[in-house]
Design a protein around this motif. Sequence first.
Motif, short mmCIF file in Angstrom:
data_model
loop_
_atom_site.label_atom_id
_atom_site.label_comp_id
_atom_site.label_asym_id
_atom_site.label_seq_id
_atom_site.Cartn_x
_atom_site.Cartn_y
_atom_site.Cartn_z
N ALA A 6 56.67 34.09 43.31
CA ALA A 6 56.36 33.78 44.70
C ALA A 6 54.90 33.42 44.84
O ALA A 6 54.01 34.09 44.31
CB ALA A 6 56.71 34.99 45.58
N VAL A 7 54.65 32.35 45.59
CA VAL A 7 53.28 31.89 45.79
C VAL A 7 52.63 32.69 46.90
O VAL A 7 53.24 32.98 47.93
CB VAL A 7 53.28 30.38 46.14
CG1 VAL A 7 51.89 29.91 46.56
CG2 VAL A 7 53.77 29.57 44.95
N LEU A 8 51.39 33.05 46.68
CA LEU A 8 50.63 33.80 47.68
C LEU A 8 50.30 32.88 48.84
O LEU A 8 49.63 31.86 48.67
CB LEU A 8 49.34 34.34 47.05
CG LEU A 8 49.55 35.22 45.81
CD1 LEU A 8 48.21 35.56 45.18
CD2 LEU A 8 50.34 36.46 46.15
N ALA A 9 50.76 33.25 50.03
CA ALA A 9 50.67 32.34 51.17
C ALA A 9 49.58 32.71 52.17
O ALA A 9 49.33 31.95 53.09
CB ALA A 9 52.02 32.29 51.89
N SER A 10 48.95 33.87 52.02
CA SER A 10 47.94 34.29 52.98
C SER A 10 46.87 35.10 52.29
O SER A 10 47.04 35.56 51.15
CB SER A 10 48.58 35.13 54.09
OG SER A 10 48.99 36.39 53.58
N GLU A 11 45.75 35.28 52.99
CA GLU A 11 44.67 36.09 52.45
C GLU A 11 45.13 37.53 52.22
O GLU A 11 44.78 38.16 51.22
CB GLU A 11 43.47 36.05 53.40
CG GLU A 11 42.86 34.66 53.58
CD GLU A 11 42.19 34.14 52.31
OE1 GLU A 11 40.98 34.34 52.14
OE2 GLU A 11 42.91 33.52 51.50
N TRP A 58 40.35 33.86 49.43
CA TRP A 58 40.98 34.84 48.56
C TRP A 58 42.19 34.29 47.83
O TRP A 58 42.44 34.64 46.68
CB TRP A 58 41.34 36.10 49.36
CG TRP A 58 40.13 36.94 49.58
CD1 TRP A 58 39.16 36.74 50.52
CD2 TRP A 58 39.72 38.07 48.81
NE1 TRP A 58 38.17 37.68 50.39
CE2 TRP A 58 38.48 38.52 49.36
CE3 TRP A 58 40.27 38.76 47.74
CZ2 TRP A 58 37.79 39.62 48.85
CZ3 TRP A 58 39.59 39.86 47.24
CH2 TRP A 58 38.37 40.28 47.78
N VAL A 59 42.92 33.40 48.46
CA VAL A 59 44.03 32.74 47.76
C VAL A 59 43.51 31.71 46.78
O VAL A 59 43.82 31.73 45.59
CB VAL A 59 45.00 32.08 48.76
CG1 VAL A 59 46.04 31.24 48.01
CG2 VAL A 59 45.70 33.12 49.61
N ARG A 60 42.69 30.77 47.29
CA ARG A 60 42.31 29.59 46.53
C ARG A 60 41.34 29.89 45.40
O ARG A 60 41.31 29.13 44.41
CB ARG A 60 41.71 28.55 47.47
CG ARG A 60 42.69 27.98 48.50
CD ARG A 60 43.75 27.09 47.84
NE ARG A 60 43.15 25.96 47.18
CZ ARG A 60 42.84 24.82 47.79
NH1 ARG A 60 43.06 24.68 49.10
NH2 ARG A 60 42.31 23.81 47.11
#
Length: 221
Positions: A6-11, A58-60
């Motif tokens: 699952a891709v992290l979608a938020s901070e 935080w994601v990027r």
Amino acid sequence: MSSDHAVLASEAEARDWIADVLSPTAEQWARLERFAAMLVAENARQNLIAASTVPNLWVRHIADSAQLLAFDQRDGAGLWVDLGSGPGLPGLVVAILSERPVLLVESRRRRCDFLREVAEALDLRHVAIAEARLEAVETRPAGTISARAFAPLDRLIDLSARFSTESTRWLLPKGRNAVKELALLPRAWQSLFHVEHSRTDAESRILVGQGRIAPKKRGKA
């Protein structure tokens, strides 16, 4: 994509993932927070990261770097060499979240000034900075070689091969062209790598490899 990837979608998801997978101490969290703040502040003075990515820092950038450490948490794995470290991504994140000795290779003076400032401010005594082009850096055995945005894959591997040993782990985020770039490598190199999904971009991939790579012979393709 399965929930395992699952891709992290938020901070918030990025922070939760780091907490779940890497279990930072309170001190490590404080260092991550301070590094993030220093990165944003310095970005106003020199272009370290795209301004459009700051709201998703935080994601990027933080989790995107931390995910590489999740692929190599070996005890006693030795020196982590981060090529083209830029603002310390992933090298400083690795150094904050682990006790691994880390060598940041970066040729641009202003970026090295920032790396030194962060390492001193966060008391990261296990970080060394090589302010030089990779070709000029003294050869030493690397437990891990990472490069987040350094060079085309074949050139990256050729330039850094002299640091590799049989136990070296290669962690190379190559975005959406990872599979294509891997397919263009000499077969002997290809066989050492496999492809992993990125946690921060559904279409990006990370090349994970292990082993010693012999540099190309000069004058030959």
